[in-house]
Design a protein around this motif. Structure first.
Motif, PDB file in Angstrom:
ATOM      1  N   GLY A  42       0.832  -1.198   0.000  1.00 39.83           N
ATOM      2  CA  GLY A  42       0.000   0.000   0.000  1.00 39.83           C
ATOM      3  C   GLY A  42       0.866   1.247   0.000  1.00 39.83           C
ATOM      4  N   LEU A  43       0.202   2.386  -0.109  1.00 41.80           N
ATOM      5  CA  LEU A  43       0.919   3.659  -0.099  1.00 41.80           C
ATOM      6  C   LEU A  43       1.406   3.962   1.315  1.00 41.80           C
ATOM      7  N   LYS A  44       2.619   4.502   1.400  1.00 43.59           N
ATOM      8  CA  LYS A  44       3.177   4.858   2.701  1.00 43.59           C
ATOM      9  C   LYS A  44       3.498   6.346   2.714  1.00 43.59           C
ATOM     10  N   PHE A  45       3.042   7.017   3.757  1.00 42.65           N
ATOM     11  CA  PHE A  45       3.251   8.450   3.912  1.00 42.65           C
ATOM     12  C   PHE A  45       4.735   8.764   4.016  1.00 42.65           C
ATOM     13  N   MET A  46       5.133   9.825   3.323  1.00 41.52           N
ATOM     14  CA  MET A  46       6.531  10.262   3.416  1.00 41.52           C
ATOM     15  C   MET A  46       6.636  11.624   4.096  1.00 41.52           C
ATOM     16  N   VAL A  47       5.954  12.629   3.519  1.00 43.33           N
ATOM     17  CA  VAL A  47       6.143  13.988   4.006  1.00 43.33           C
ATOM     18  C   VAL A  47       4.913  14.828   3.705  1.00 43.33           C
ATOM     19  N   TYR A  48       4.692  15.824   4.565  1.00 42.97           N
ATOM     20  CA  TYR A  48       3.573  16.765   4.429  1.00 42.97           C
ATOM     21  C   TYR A  48       4.168  18.172   4.449  1.00 42.97           C
ATOM     22  N   LEU A  49       3.834  18.943   3.426  1.00 41.70           N
ATOM     23  CA  LEU A  49       4.377  20.294   3.308  1.00 41.70           C
ATOM     24  C   LEU A  49       3.265  21.306   3.077  1.00 41.70           C
ATOM     25  N   GLN A  50       3.489  22.494   3.593  1.00 39.56           N
ATOM     26  CA  GLN A  50       2.723  23.653   3.174  1.00 39.56           C
ATOM     27  C   GLN A  50       3.721  24.606   2.519  1.00 39.56           C
ATOM     28  N   LYS A  51       3.220  25.649   1.924  1.00 38.58           N
ATOM     29  CA  LYS A  51       4.113  26.563   1.210  1.00 38.58           C
ATOM     30  C   LYS A  51       5.311  26.954   2.080  1.00 38.58           C
ATOM     31  N   GLU A  52       6.501  26.612   1.599  1.00 34.62           N
ATOM     32  CA  GLU A  52       7.777  26.973   2.229  1.00 34.62           C
ATOM     33  C   GLU A  52       8.018  26.300   3.574  1.00 34.62           C
ATOM     34  N   ASN A  53       7.156  25.397   3.987  1.00 33.85           N
ATOM     35  CA  ASN A  53       7.354  24.735   5.282  1.00 33.85           C
ATOM     36  C   ASN A  53       7.165  23.230   5.179  1.00 33.85           C
ATOM     37  N   ILE A  54       8.026  22.509   5.879  1.00 31.83           N
ATOM     38  CA  ILE A  54       7.840  21.066   6.051  1.00 31.83           C
ATOM     39  C   ILE A  54       7.109  20.883   7.374  1.00 31.83           C
ATOM     40  N   ILE A  55       5.911  20.316   7.318  1.00 29.83           N
ATOM     41  CA  ILE A  55       5.097  20.175   8.522  1.00 29.83           C
ATOM     42  C   ILE A  55       5.376  18.847   9.228  1.00 29.83           C
ATOM     43  N   ASP A  56       5.493  17.800   8.445  1.00 28.86           N
ATOM     44  CA  ASP A  56       5.685  16.457   9.016  1.00 28.86           C
ATOM     45  C   ASP A  56       6.513  15.645   8.027  1.00 28.86           C
ATOM     46  N   GLU A  57       7.700  15.270   8.416  1.00 27.19           N
ATOM     47  CA  GLU A  57       8.556  14.451   7.530  1.00 27.19           C
ATOM     48  C   GLU A  57       8.883  13.120   8.200  1.00 27.19           C
TER      49      GLU A  57
END
Lengths: 113, 109
Positions: A42-57
């Protein structure tokens, strides 16, 4: 609205090269997520970003992988010194808000020779 | 740790027969459960989410916290339901999802 656009659709790299995967979110979406799908999994989460910011890596491998989402332009997932185990489908998804409906791109299939 | 299990990799049914895709999860908090579908040569898309309690394309899914399950059901399968189905688990806020391994549904005429 063209939807989430990912390019290239297919990317072939030799071991040790760099891979750059691009993702343009849907218009009006400022939240971008990267997922990886290994064969038969299945798909595995890698990273969550908003403009110019890494929120969750928390899903990013500690080395060789990086992601950005600049003020202008697409989000980039960069893999340095690729190895055969990096071969996978990489999916980008975007949403308007943090908990709003997620829209997926068609994915980039990375093959490492 | 969050985990989603879809025990069936392939489900083959005849048109008009009922179909049920199993999904079990493990999560310590209040889960948010989703079903995503990917039709041939199309993008992954949201089919339904448990908080909406809706029926989409004849599919329903009920969250059973006691059994930690979120099975997807349709009473009469159609050929156009042939696709890859993924169960996913998320927190109350955010789109950081944990996906199951997927179930391929094949509806035969």
């Amino acid at each position: 609205n063209a939807g989430v656009m990912q390019n290239p659709r297919h990317l072939v790299r030799r071991r040790g090269q760099e891979a750059r995967l691009r993702c343009s979110p849907m218009k009006g979406h400022s939240h971008v997520y990267w997922y990886r799908q290994l064969p038969e999994e299945g798909l595995k989460f890698m990273v969550y970003l908003q403009k110019e910011n890494i929120i969750d890596e928390s899903g990013m491998p500690k080395e060789r992988f990086s992601a950005e989402f600049p003020k202008e332009g697409p989000s980039i997932l960069r893999i340095q010194q690729v190895v055969r185990g990096d071969s996978a489908a990489y999916f980008c998804a975007s949403s308007r808000g943090e908990s709003e409906k997620l829209f997926f791109g068609s994915g980039t299939q990375l093959s490492v020779l | 740790a969050q985990r989603v299990t879809q025990p069936e990799k392939l489900l083959s049914v005849f048109k008009g027969a009922p179909v049920e895709l199993k999904c079990n999860y493990s999560y310590s908090g209040s889960p948010e459960l989703f079903w995503y579908v990917q039709y041939s040569r199309q993008r992954l898309q949201l089919l339904l989410r448990h908080i909406s309690r809706e029926s989409i394309k004849g599919f329903t899914a009920d969250l059973n916290k006691g059994e930690t399950s979120f099975h997807l059901k349709k009473p009469f399968a159609q050929e156009e339901d042939s696709a890859m189905y993924y169960c996913a688990l998320g927190k109350a806020a955010g789109n950081k999802l944990t996906f199951g391994g997927g179930t391929r549904v094949l509806v035969k005429p």
